[in-house]
Design an enzyme around this catalytic site. Structure first.
Site, PDB file in Angstrom:
ATOM      1  N   GLU A   1      32.815  39.681  43.058  1.00 33.03           N
ATOM      2  CA  GLU A   1      33.280  38.762  42.012  1.00 33.03           C
ATOM      3  C   GLU A   1      34.764  38.584  42.265  1.00 33.03           C
ATOM      4  O   GLU A   1      35.537  39.511  42.073  1.00 33.03           O
ATOM      5  CB  GLU A   1      33.062  39.368  40.619  1.00 33.03           C
TER       6      GLU A   1
ATOM      7  N   CYS B   1      39.417  36.132  34.881  1.00 38.15           N
ATOM      8  CA  CYS B   1      38.870  35.470  36.071  1.00 38.15           C
ATOM      9  C   CYS B   1      38.263  34.111  35.732  1.00 38.15           C
ATOM     10  O   CYS B   1      38.181  33.241  36.576  1.00 38.15           O
ATOM     11  CB  CYS B   1      37.829  36.366  36.717  1.00 38.15           C
TER      12      CYS B   1
END
Ligand code: NAP
Length: 683
Positions: free
Chosen positions: A258, A297
């Site tokens: 990720e 994020c």
């Protein structure tokens, strides 16, 4: 002030830091608050410990037992969350940020606990899909199964969510039956350490299920094998460095990544100033810029606005951003706290400077990126910064450089195709959002931008009161994205658990498939008892236990009575000539629901007993019409059993109806709730 010695938890022991430890500073004051890292950590021993204790202990439990453990852990953490809030302020996070990190992490664990109970069996093998018929007569079948990987899951997390980042990986890992070694980012590892301590002190985790590394992992990654899994969250640069290690490539070690992402949000062409969508859009953008000081994020980095709306949008944002209170996160009035560290702040400012080469800074000062100090001279505070890139087609930095802080860039677009093209220039993102009240726009975006995104979030006046926000990954939905975002896919309910399990295709006879899967399949052995299965309690019923009923003739009177009683006088049941014109029917036929009712009448045992309720019916198929004069009979077999609570469980029965020539008339799965115990009441 005492300096915290952030310890690692290795092979059952807490190990303090040594002379190689790194300093950790408070985000608010800049003071040294902790040290973390121990070069002499015996990583080989940690791996052995996880493999020899953690794995076997977890794999001795069923999915339901692991799910119950997760629920208990989450509730235990919830009782101790104040301590986590208190320590987390030092990372620069506000109380609202804690709700995302700490409460969000606990909530994620609870969702996995609930999905484990509801969507996974009370077993150690998970079935992926249905049985595949691989032969003409059904004596050779196929079934995909998933079993726990036999190694260790290494979780490497980013600094921004020290609790959620750990728990969103840990919950599916433990549910899968795999032990974990958690390595948080050093900058905020003292928060993760406390969370790990709370979980270990609860006594709920089996020995070896969870270990923790504060600071460096040493050469642990070089010692992994193909049964291990690495799940990484962090920057593209670190991901590339780690996943290209020869030992990881040579051993085909699963690597879930990720990474960072240039997420975008589009203001729909319909959502002009004055519409509820326009206001919603400006609120979403504001929230994404200031939550966690933009260190998220999923935060919106690129804001796509129709050309005609750019000016008004910037004006509104200037007012909104101008009233944001930046300051000490402990102050309840503060809306945006500090970045995690001075070095992170420097990094964000240098990235903002790069963006400034292609875009004009319309909020925040582009030339003088001075600290907006709120009485904390060494705190990592900064102002939110909004840029305007007039020519996004010619630009590249704004589509490529992630300033991991409160920084975003507005870009004009000409039409929807143009907007989709610009969104996709993020080269693969975690999420894109579209604020529109036009469902056709949503479909165009799904078709044009879906392949570049892990998640698409649509919001408008109808969903805004209940929507969860552009930036919130939810445990039910996949989190991750293609390309630049790392190619990973975490969470997404049971999908996330599968990263820690191996899928295997099983082929064999019905009896073999039935035994492995704990699910009876047609053709496997049938068990018969003298007692009716409805008189037997949940735990007594055996997989494959079968009842054959007597047969019953269906008459024209039955069909007519049923038709008039229910009101279902559809022509195929009432008019022979009309029915014959229909390619499916030979003439007047019995109602499918009449057959189901007759079937129940044939297999039911009517007395009070352990069967508590009929809760549903799945996969119903009518295969052959039944005419007046035909007879039907039923076969009822216990296909699967799932405990539901302390008192009863669900029994899934496989039911077939056949006619006088043994041809299949109908097939379905019947669901009942059956008591664990039943005592005949004394008269
Ligand atoms: P980072 O510098 O890449 O670090 C990520 C993790 O990798 C940290 O735990 C770090 O530990 C560790 N690490 C670094 N070098 C390593 C090595 N050689 N061996 C083993 N571990 C190593 O990222 P960050 O600054 O913590 O986080 C910010 C970035 O993460 C941003 O780019 C953001 O977009 C991304 N992010 C992505 C997601 C997502 O879900 N996609 C979520 C959050 C953040 P140390 O701290 O000890 O160096």
């Amino acid at each position: 002030m005492t300096i915290l010695d952030v310890k690692s938890f290795a092979a059952g022991q807490w190990v303090g830091c040594d002379s190689n430890a790194q300093n950790i500073h408070c985000a608010i004051s800049g003071e040294l608050i902790a040290r973390a890292g121990c070069a002499s950590l015996d990583v080989e021993n940690m791996l052995d410990y996880a493999r020899s204790h953690g794995g076997p202990n977890l794999q001795a439990m069923t999915f339901h037992e692991r799910a119950k453990m997760l629920k208990a852990l989450a509730l235990h953490l919830s009782k101790h969350k104040q301590a986590l809030y208190d320590i987390s302020f030092q990372t620069g996070a506000t109380q609202s940020d804690h709700l995302i990190d700490i409460d969000g992490g606990i909530g994620t664990m609870l969702v996995f606990a609930s999905k484990g109970r509801r969507e996974m069996p009370d077993d150690k093998i998970y079935l992926d899909g249905e049985v595949e018929q691989l032969s003409r007569n059904g004596t050779f079948l196929g079934q995909h199964i998933c079993t726990s990987m036999k190694g260790v899951a290494i979780h490497i997390n980013a600094f921004n969510f020290p609790v959620w980042g750990m728990l969103e990986k840990l919950a599916p890992t433990l549910l899968a039956g795999m032990p974990a070694i958690v390595k948080p980012a050093t900058a905020t590892c003292y928060v993760t350490e406390l969370c790990v301590k709370i979980m270990l002190d609860s006594g709920l985790l089996p020995k070896g299920a969870l270990q923790f590394v504060a600071g460096d992992l040493g050469n642990l990654l070089d010692r992994l094998n193909a049964q291990d899994v690495i799940s990484f969250t962090g920057s593209e640069k670190t991901a590339l460095k780690l996943k290209s290690k020869p030992s990881i490539l040579e051993n085909s070690i699963r690597f879930i990544a990720e990474q960072d992402s240039l997420n975008a949000s589009i203001l729909g062409e319909d959502a002009i100033s004055g519409t509820p969508e326009f206001d919603l859009f400006t609120e979403e953008v504001l929230r994404e810029m200031i939550t966690k000081a933009g260190q998220k994020c999923t935060a919106i980095r690129r804001i796509l606005v129709p050309e005609t709306q750019v000016e008004v949008f910037i004006n509104v944002m200037e007012t909104k951003l101008g009233s944001v209170i930046v300051g000490n996160p402990k102050d309840p009035e503060t809306q945006m706290g500090a970045l995690v560290s001075q070095s992170q702040r420097q990094d964000v400012l240098s990235k903002a400077e790069l963006i400034g080469q292609e875009a004009e800074c319309v909020f925040g000062d582009q030339n003088d990126f001075t600290l907006k100090e709120k009485g904390q001279s060494n705190g990592a505070f900064m102002s939110p910064m909004l840029f305007h890139c007039e020519s996004p087609d010619a630009a590249s930095i704004v589509h490529d450089v992630e300033a991991f802080g409160p920084v975003a860039t507005v870009m004009p677009y000409k039409n929807l195709d143009h907007a989709i093209g610009l969104v996709n220039r993020g080269q693969g993102s975690l999420v894109a959002s579209v604020i529109t009240n036009d469902a056709d726009v949503a479909r165009e975006v799904a078709l044009g931008a879906g392949a570049y995104h892990g998640r698409l979030y649509f919001n408008n006046r109808h969903s805004m009161n209940e929507s969860t926000g552009h930036g919130s990954p939810l445990p039910h939905m996949v989190h991750g994205g293609p390309g630049r975002a790392g190619g990973g896919e975490e969470m997404g309910g049971v999908r996330g658990v599968m990263h820690y399990m191996q899928r295997t295709a099983i082929q064999g006879s019905p009896e073999i498939i039935s035994r492995i899967s704990n699910k009876w399949v047609a053709g496997a052995n049938e068990i018969t008892h003298s007692e009716h299965p409805f008189t037997r309690c949940f735990h007594d019923l055996e997989i494959g236990e079968t009842l054959y009923t007597a047969s019953r003739e269906v008459t024209i009177k039955d069909i007519e009575t049923f038709a008039h009683f229910t009101g279902d006088t559809f022509y195929a049941h009432m008019d022979d000539e009309a029915a014959k014109r229909n390619p499916f029917f030979p003439g007047r036929v019995a109602h499918g629901y009449l057959l189901l009712s007759f079937a129940a009448g044939l297999f039911v045992q009517p007395d009070e007993g352990p069967v508590l309720a009929n809760t549903g019916l799945d996969n119903l198929r009518f295969m052959k019409p039944v005419e007046a004069g035909d007879s039907i009979k039923v076969r009822l077999s216990v296909k699967h059993k799932t405990p539901r609570n302390e008192e009863y469980g669900e029994v899934r029965w496989h039911v077939t109806l056949t006619n006088q020539d043994d041809e299949l008339v109908a097939e379905y799965e019947l669901l009942t709730m059956n008591a664990y115990e039943y005592h005949v009441p004394s008269k």
